[in-house]
Design a protein around this motif. Sequence first.
Motif, PDB file in Angstrom:
ATOM      1  N   GLU A  46     -48.213  -9.191  10.009  1.00  0.00           N
ATOM      2  CA  GLU A  46     -47.360  -8.208   9.355  1.00  0.00           C
ATOM      3  C   GLU A  46     -46.687  -8.746   8.097  1.00  0.00           C
ATOM      4  O   GLU A  46     -45.988  -8.009   7.407  1.00  0.00           O
ATOM      5  N   TYR A  47     -46.938 -10.013   7.808  1.00  0.00           N
ATOM      6  CA  TYR A  47     -46.294 -10.668   6.671  1.00  0.00           C
ATOM      7  C   TYR A  47     -47.265 -10.996   5.539  1.00  0.00           C
ATOM      8  O   TYR A  47     -46.861 -11.108   4.390  1.00  0.00           O
ATOM      9  N   MET A  48     -48.528 -11.169   5.875  1.00  0.00           N
ATOM     10  CA  MET A  48     -49.512 -11.500   4.851  1.00  0.00           C
ATOM     11  C   MET A  48     -50.903 -11.041   5.273  1.00  0.00           C
ATOM     12  O   MET A  48     -51.186 -10.895   6.462  1.00  0.00           O
ATOM     13  N   ARG A  67     -47.545  -9.853   1.737  1.00  0.00           N
ATOM     14  CA  ARG A  67     -47.368  -8.407   1.679  1.00  0.00           C
ATOM     15  C   ARG A  67     -46.169  -8.048   0.800  1.00  0.00           C
ATOM     16  O   ARG A  67     -45.350  -8.907   0.442  1.00  0.00           O
ATOM     17  N   ASP A  68     -46.066  -6.788   0.449  1.00  0.00           N
ATOM     18  CA  ASP A  68     -44.963  -6.335  -0.391  1.00  0.00           C
ATOM     19  C   ASP A  68     -43.626  -6.640   0.289  1.00  0.00           C
ATOM     20  O   ASP A  68     -43.534  -6.642   1.533  1.00  0.00           O
ATOM     21  N   LYS A  74     -39.234  -5.468   6.584  1.00  0.00           N
ATOM     22  CA  LYS A  74     -39.341  -4.594   7.741  1.00  0.00           C
ATOM     23  C   LYS A  74     -39.833  -5.368   8.959  1.00  0.00           C
ATOM     24  O   LYS A  74     -39.296  -5.222  10.074  1.00  0.00           O
ATOM     25  N   ALA A  75     -40.861  -6.183   8.759  1.00  0.00           N
ATOM     26  CA  ALA A  75     -41.388  -6.988   9.864  1.00  0.00           C
ATOM     27  C   ALA A  75     -40.356  -7.996  10.349  1.00  0.00           C
ATOM     28  O   ALA A  75     -40.193  -8.206  11.560  1.00  0.00           O
ATOM     29  N   ALA A  76     -39.648  -8.608   9.416  1.00  0.00           N
ATOM     30  CA  ALA A  76     -38.651  -9.614   9.787  1.00  0.00           C
ATOM     31  C   ALA A  76     -37.496  -8.993  10.565  1.00  0.00           C
ATOM     32  O   ALA A  76     -36.996  -9.583  11.532  1.00  0.00           O
ATOM     33  N   MET A  81     -35.111 -11.728  12.711  1.00  0.00           N
ATOM     34  CA  MET A  81     -35.043 -13.071  12.143  1.00  0.00           C
ATOM     35  C   MET A  81     -34.510 -13.109  10.714  1.00  0.00           C
ATOM     36  O   MET A  81     -34.640 -14.112  10.029  1.00  0.00           O
ATOM     37  N   THR A  82     -33.923 -12.019  10.237  1.00  0.00           N
ATOM     38  CA  THR A  82     -33.517 -12.050   8.837  1.00  0.00           C
ATOM     39  C   THR A  82     -32.248 -11.249   8.584  1.00  0.00           C
ATOM     40  O   THR A  82     -31.787 -10.494   9.435  1.00  0.00           O
ATOM     41  N   ASN A  83     -31.705 -11.446   7.376  1.00  0.00           N
ATOM     42  CA  ASN A  83     -30.627 -10.612   6.862  1.00  0.00           C
ATOM     43  C   ASN A  83     -30.826 -10.518   5.359  1.00  0.00           C
ATOM     44  O   ASN A  83     -31.779 -11.066   4.808  1.00  0.00           O
TER      45      ASN A  83
END
Length: 209
Positions: A46-48, A67-68, A74-76, A81-83
């Motif tokens: 989902e990331y690349m 990926r864009d 969105k995947a993260a 796992m993200t902010n």
Amino acid sequence: MRKPLPEFVDGEFYHVYNQGNNRDVTFQDERDYHVFVAKLRYYLDEYMEVCSYCMMGNHYHLLVRVRDAADVYKAALKDSMTNVKVSVHDIITERFRRFVLSYVVYVNHRHGRRGSLFAPKPQRKHVHDERYLRHLVYYINVNPELHGFTDDYTTYSFSSWHDLICGHTDWVPADAVAKWFGGIPAMVAYVEILRRGSDPLPGAPPAGP
């Protein structure tokens, strides 16, 4: 002094590769190859996009497109796992770290070994133009033959060649890759030209180990 690795940028292409620590074997049998691919897809699908790949006894090569940014975030977020302060580069780097660590844990458990498996840092090169992309499609898919893992790259099981020439897959964007050459027949002809030693891209950057 080695140059710092290029950062991952959304929408850009990269050649990512690594080898076993001290050239140790990283894939001991068919199951290891399949588990590597399964974990690669689980952590990074989902990331690349993976446009070409090959895995051999002690190293691997990937040609990927990040990926864009909207898709990466969105995947993260889905993976908790993200902010907003985390960059695309940080997200991709962390996902790649988790992928490799998961595979190493599997190998160590299955084969009764301990410690690191791959060289400390996977290498990567930013792929800056379409000519270089075409060259890497050749280099990565023919690499098992170049390194003596097979006598015929077209029959090698652990590369993207079959995905590419079939023209459809749920993983490799084969149709998009074929367009870099003007279609599948032109891609096959290009790869064969390079394989026979007539390189239409003189001076191309070294592709890796």
